[in-house]
Scaffold this motif. Structure first.
Motif, mmCIF file in Angstrom:
data_model
loop_
_atom_site.group_PDB
_atom_site.id
_atom_site.type_symbol
_atom_site.label_atom_id
_atom_site.label_comp_id
_atom_site.label_asym_id
_atom_site.label_seq_id
_atom_site.Cartn_x
_atom_site.Cartn_y
_atom_site.Cartn_z
ATOM 1 N N UNK A 188 4.379 22.740 75.012
ATOM 2 C CA UNK A 188 4.387 24.210 75.129
ATOM 3 C C UNK A 188 3.568 24.843 74.013
ATOM 4 N N UNK A 189 3.179 26.088 74.206
ATOM 5 C CA UNK A 189 2.452 26.847 73.187
ATOM 6 C C UNK A 189 3.269 28.077 72.823
ATOM 7 N N UNK A 190 2.726 28.902 71.947
ATOM 8 C CA UNK A 190 3.427 30.132 71.562
ATOM 9 C C UNK A 190 3.507 31.129 72.714
ATOM 10 N N UNK A 191 2.624 30.990 73.686
ATOM 11 C CA UNK A 191 2.653 31.817 74.888
ATOM 12 C C UNK A 191 3.463 31.072 75.947
ATOM 13 N N UNK A 192 4.603 31.614 76.412
ATOM 14 C CA UNK A 192 5.448 30.882 77.369
ATOM 15 C C UNK A 192 4.774 30.611 78.704
ATOM 16 N N UNK A 193 3.647 31.258 78.972
ATOM 17 C CA UNK A 193 2.939 31.012 80.231
ATOM 18 C C UNK A 193 1.932 29.875 80.130
ATOM 19 N N UNK A 194 1.629 29.427 78.909
ATOM 20 C CA UNK A 194 0.555 28.452 78.714
ATOM 21 C C UNK A 194 1.097 27.128 78.172
ATOM 22 N N UNK A 195 0.529 26.036 78.695
ATOM 23 C CA UNK A 195 0.921 24.687 78.294
ATOM 24 C C UNK A 195 -0.339 23.899 77.942
ATOM 25 N N UNK A 196 -0.219 23.090 76.893
ATOM 26 C CA UNK A 196 -1.342 22.271 76.445
ATOM 27 C C UNK A 196 -1.208 20.877 77.048
ATOM 28 N N UNK A 197 -2.191 20.497 77.831
ATOM 29 C CA UNK A 197 -2.199 19.192 78.499
ATOM 30 C C UNK A 197 -3.115 18.264 77.711
ATOM 31 N N UNK A 198 -2.567 17.137 77.240
ATOM 32 C CA UNK A 198 -3.319 16.194 76.411
ATOM 33 C C UNK A 198 -3.437 14.842 77.109
#
Length: 223
Positions: free
Chosen positions: A174-184
């Motif tokens: 997760x990121x600081x924005x609840x709508x955005x996710x970091x995919x690694x």
């Protein structure tokens, strides 16, 4: 000198002054508009749609508008045909995609009608719908991209999960924005073959989850 003003007692006197003075008695003699219908509380499902309700008017004092635009319901009144059939109230509501019920009222003649729609479920949206990575063959690969999840209907708390067999090289944070996710992705050694994974996006009480998002890694002799 005395002036005598004679005013006709008829409701249709040609004098404008007479009409003004006698307006109240004339209006009092008008027939009231009485409306009867099978029901006055009209339920609409969350899916919305168009429904018809017969109306019977008792008296000639009923004059309905052809269309009524309410906040989320559109209503039209179909007049009786030559056969003497009753009026028809035709009402339409769009799908309710919010988790809250909603109501709105309409007054016709001497009758109050209430339209009530059941709560619905918001729809999830995901972007991009596919994540693609590429690298040279034989070169370790470590990269990341952002996946955005939202709903235009109501606030949601989305979740993004990795398919079980892909967790050794694919992860989500997760990121600081609840709508955005970091995919690694992390690959110690790549090969000329394409590797595919899946992400599953969901949220509680939504109409269209879970959503599958493919993740593809292409390796080869890239410049």
């Amino acid at each position: 000198m005395k002036y005598q003003l004679e005013i006709s007692r008829s409701c249709f006197a040609p004098s404008a002054l007479a009409l003004a003075l006698l307006a109240a008695p004339c209006l009092a003699n008008q027939e009231p508009c009485r409306v009867s219908a099978p029901d006055s509380r009209l339920h609409i499902s969350a899916d919305g749609g168009t429904t018809e309700l017969p109306l019977v008017s008792d008296g000639k004092g009923c004059k309905f508008d052809q269309n009524y635009a309410l906040s989320w319901v559109s209503v039209s009144i179909v007049p009786p045909g030559t056969t003497g059939a009753p009026y028809v109230m035709r009402y339409h509501a769009a799908q309710n995609r919010t988790p809250a019920a909603r109501t709105v009222g309409l007054h016709l003649g001497d009758r109050d009608f209430e339209f009530a729609q059941s709560p619905g479920q918001p729809r999830l949206a995901v972007g991009p719908g596919r994540l693609a990575f590429s690298s040279k063959a034989g070169v370790p690969l470590e990269a990341k991209k952002v996946l955005t999840v939202w709903s235009e209907d109501a606030p949601v708390a989305p979740r993004v999960q990795v398919r079980g067999e892909d967790r050794d090289w694919l992860s989500v944070e997760p990121t600081s924005d609840p709508r955005k996710f970091e995919v690694r992705i992390r690959l110690a050694a790549t090969s000329p073959l394409q590797r595919s994974g899946l992400l599953f996006v969901s949220a509680d009480s939504t109409a269209n989850g879970p959503i599958s998002v493919p993740v593809e890694v292409t390796t080869g002799n890239l410049p």
